[in-house]
Design an enzyme around this catalytic site. Structure first.
Site, mmCIF file in Angstrom:
data_model
loop_
_atom_site.group_PDB
_atom_site.id
_atom_site.type_symbol
_atom_site.label_atom_id
_atom_site.label_comp_id
_atom_site.label_asym_id
_atom_site.label_seq_id
_atom_site.Cartn_x
_atom_site.Cartn_y
_atom_site.Cartn_z
ATOM 1 N N HIS A 121 0.854 -1.195 0.000
ATOM 2 C CA HIS A 121 0.000 0.000 0.000
ATOM 3 C C HIS A 121 0.885 1.239 0.000
ATOM 4 O O HIS A 121 1.684 1.427 0.909
ATOM 5 C CB HIS A 121 -0.888 0.043 1.247
ATOM 6 C CG HIS A 121 -1.996 -0.958 1.222
ATOM 7 N ND1 HIS A 121 -3.185 -0.774 1.882
ATOM 8 C CD2 HIS A 121 -2.102 -2.159 0.604
ATOM 9 C CE1 HIS A 121 -3.976 -1.811 1.676
ATOM 10 N NE2 HIS A 121 -3.334 -2.674 0.908
ATOM 11 N N TYR B 104 -8.831 5.160 7.934
ATOM 12 C CA TYR B 104 -8.970 5.484 9.357
ATOM 13 C C TYR B 104 -10.017 6.587 9.477
ATOM 14 O O TYR B 104 -9.830 7.673 8.923
ATOM 15 C CB TYR B 104 -7.647 6.016 9.928
ATOM 16 C CG TYR B 104 -6.559 4.980 10.095
ATOM 17 C CD1 TYR B 104 -5.742 4.607 9.031
ATOM 18 C CD2 TYR B 104 -6.333 4.382 11.336
ATOM 19 C CE1 TYR B 104 -4.733 3.669 9.194
ATOM 20 C CE2 TYR B 104 -5.323 3.448 11.519
ATOM 21 C CZ TYR B 104 -4.531 3.091 10.436
ATOM 22 O OH TYR B 104 -3.529 2.163 10.603
ATOM 23 N N PRO C 34 -3.306 -0.355 18.844
ATOM 24 C CA PRO C 34 -3.114 -0.763 17.446
ATOM 25 C C PRO C 34 -3.289 0.356 16.421
ATOM 26 O O PRO C 34 -3.030 0.146 15.230
ATOM 27 C CB PRO C 34 -4.183 -1.838 17.240
ATOM 28 C CG PRO C 34 -5.214 -1.572 18.279
ATOM 29 C CD PRO C 34 -4.505 -0.952 19.443
ATOM 30 N N LYS D 74 1.922 -0.561 14.962
ATOM 31 C CA LYS D 74 3.353 -0.657 15.239
ATOM 32 C C LYS D 74 3.784 -1.930 15.984
ATOM 33 O O LYS D 74 4.980 -2.238 16.038
ATOM 34 C CB LYS D 74 3.778 0.544 16.110
ATOM 35 C CG LYS D 74 3.767 1.858 15.371
ATOM 36 C CD LYS D 74 5.014 2.025 14.527
ATOM 37 C CE LYS D 74 4.918 3.146 13.544
ATOM 38 N NZ LYS D 74 4.640 2.744 12.173
ATOM 39 N N TYR E 98 4.276 6.660 10.196
ATOM 40 C CA TYR E 98 3.429 5.513 9.872
ATOM 41 C C TYR E 98 4.210 4.431 9.123
ATOM 42 O O TYR E 98 4.071 3.240 9.414
ATOM 43 C CB TYR E 98 2.224 5.982 9.035
ATOM 44 C CG TYR E 98 1.148 4.930 8.924
ATOM 45 C CD1 TYR E 98 0.255 4.697 9.966
ATOM 46 C CD2 TYR E 98 1.036 4.151 7.784
ATOM 47 C CE1 TYR E 98 -0.719 3.714 9.875
ATOM 48 C CE2 TYR E 98 0.068 3.164 7.678
ATOM 49 C CZ TYR E 98 -0.805 2.956 8.728
ATOM 50 O OH TYR E 98 -1.762 1.970 8.641
HETATM 51 C C1 PHB Z 1 -5.331 -4.645 10.623
HETATM 52 O O1 PHB Z 1 -5.417 -4.802 9.399
HETATM 53 O O2 PHB Z 1 -5.632 -5.546 11.415
HETATM 54 C C2 PHB Z 1 -4.897 -3.323 11.146
HETATM 55 C C3 PHB Z 1 -4.516 -2.328 10.264
HETATM 56 C C4 PHB Z 1 -4.095 -1.107 10.764
HETATM 57 C C5 PHB Z 1 -4.081 -0.878 12.120
HETATM 58 C C6 PHB Z 1 -4.450 -1.883 13.002
HETATM 59 C C7 PHB Z 1 -4.860 -3.118 12.517
HETATM 60 O O3 PHB Z 1 -3.702 0.348 12.594
#
Ligand code: PHB
Ligand code: APR
Length: 393
Positions: free
Chosen positions: A72, A200, A292, A296, A384
């Site tokens: 990505h 997000y 999460p 990280k 990130y």
């Molecule tokens: C996930 O795909 O499980 C995932 C992706 C991004 C995050 C946390 C979990 O910040």
């Protein structure tokens, strides 16, 4: 029985360390309390930083990641009904993230370990560590009903947040802890991802996250109270909430499908200092937990063991302990950077129970500023994708 490095825990940290040591000709025994199936099937996060993906490839365990992992080059931030693209690669000189489930990482590493013929024992019980202040620390455990003792040169505590290694050094360590007044309800759904990039979302009803595992599987989360009972959430109610929080004014929304797995995870920031005592070295979740939101956790575990592996190898080749002595400081520097970023993402994107309308407007303005300032976007992007690291093995 004797081994050079006793590794407790076969999560990403323990398995990666075992393989790094193997590549340097150092032997280890990995002890895991759960079964092989349990460790592989456990649904966890799934974002690898460029550094982690490169590390796996350099270590020769990245073939499936290269084939099936989804690169990505950006992510979306969504608020006030609009998605804003953050071009991660463009802002960071070409770095990307890779969506590849942590359980897939674990599966690949277990296969690689088994292929080396080096010991990896599942379903061991009553693991405990002794004599960590001596030059031959010991691990005791039970396997198939029989007591075993392993003498080691070093012990690596890779046994996650609920393991036994951190409590062993409790008296000599200091802990930094922060709990959040919410958790994430997460699902895996049999539905093709409707967006190529993660989304997000900050919504007045709370945070949500759109992610994926494969071209056929979508992974979604939304913010709930930390002690939420998953049984209070029938599938239909979950979809209603997901769609309410994620749908944008232009009509974008996730595809709906059968829910294959669901659960609630609490959120926490936690750091142990120092990350070692005597000849016991902690790595990964055993030493630190991040919420999460910044994706990280797995990447910090990879950074820890890269440095621990190097330090142990330097000891065997030169007899010097300087890298081992520096291990905790080196790891903690990155840990705190990731803690800061994960906390910042969390507090920027979630609604807090004690906030007032001022806070809501401030957060929206924060997000609006980020997407309209190249400087702010670059700061988000470089954190990130993972801050620069000297990743040579
Ligand atoms: C996930 O795909 O499980 C995932 C992706 C991004 C995050 C946390 C979990 O910040
Ligand atoms: N003895 C042996 N093994 C143990 C013990 C014990 N007493 N206690 C726990 N374990 C095992 C767990 O069953 C688990 O398989 O240690 C392993 C630790 O693995 P993880 O929890 O996956 O932690 P780590 O390897 O540090 O990986 C960090 O995990 O929680 C995620 O987001 C986090 O992605 C990050 C990653």
């Amino acid at each position: 029985m004797h081994t050079q490095v006793g590794i407790i825990g076969a999560g990403p940290a323990g398995l990666l360390l075992g393989h790094l040591l193997h590549l340097k000709g150092i032997d280890s025994v990995i002890l895991e309390s759960r079964s092989r199936e349990y460790v592989i099937d456990r649904v966890r996060a799934g974002v690898l930083e460029q550094f982690t993906a490169d590390l796996m490839t350099e270590m020769g365990v990245g073939a499936r990641l290269q084939r099936e992992g989804m690169r990505h080059d950006g992510v979306f931030l969504s608020f006030a009904g609009r998605r804003h693209y953050v071009p991660l690669a463009e802002l960071t000189g070409g770095k990307a993230i890779y969506v590849y489930g942590q359980n897939e990482v674990v599966k690949d590493l277990i296969e690689a370990r088994v292929a080396t013929g080096r010991p990896l024992h599942f379903e061991v019980e009553d693991v405990s560590v002794y004599d960590i202040d001596s030059t031959s620390p010991r691990v005791r455990y039970a396997a198939n009903g029989k007591q075993e003792e392993l003498t080691c040169d070093f012990i690596a505590g890779c046994d996650g947040f609920h393991g036994i290694c951190r409590p062993t050094i409790e008296k000599a360590a200091r802990f930094y802890d922060k709990t959040y007044p919410f958790g994430w309800l997460g699902i895996l759904a049999e539905a093709a991802p409707s967006s190529e990039a993660l989304v997000y979302t900050y919504h007045e009803c709370g945070f949500s996250l759109f992610s994926m595992r494969s071209p056929k599987i979508t992974r979604l989360y939304f913010q709930v109270p930390p002690d939420e009972d998953i049984n209070q959430w029938p599938d239909e109610a979950i979809w209603d909430e997901m769609l309410k929080r994620m749908t944008t004014h232009d009509g974008w929304k996730p595809n709906v499908g059968a829910i294959l797995n669901k659960g609630v995870t609490a959120m926490r920031s936690f750091v142990t200092e120092p990350m070692s005592a005597g000849r016991l070295y902690l790595a990964g979740d055993a030493a630190h937990i991040v919420p999460p939101t910044g994706a990280k956790g797995l990447n910090l575990a990879a950074f820890d063991v890269l440095h621990l592996g190097r330090a142990i190898a330097a000891f065997y080749s030169s007899g010097k302990t300087d890298l081992l002595d520096q291990y905790s400081d080196t790891a903690l520097k990155r840990v705190w950077r990731a803690q800061r970023f994960s906390w910042w993402m969390t507090q920027t994107l979630h609604r807090f129970p004690d906030e007032n309308p001022f806070d809501y407007k401030r957060q929206l303005t924060d997000l609006d500023y980020i997407v309209s300032s190249r400087a702010a976007l670059t700061s988000l992007a470089e954190n990130y994708v993972g801050l620069p690291v000297d990743a040579a093995l």
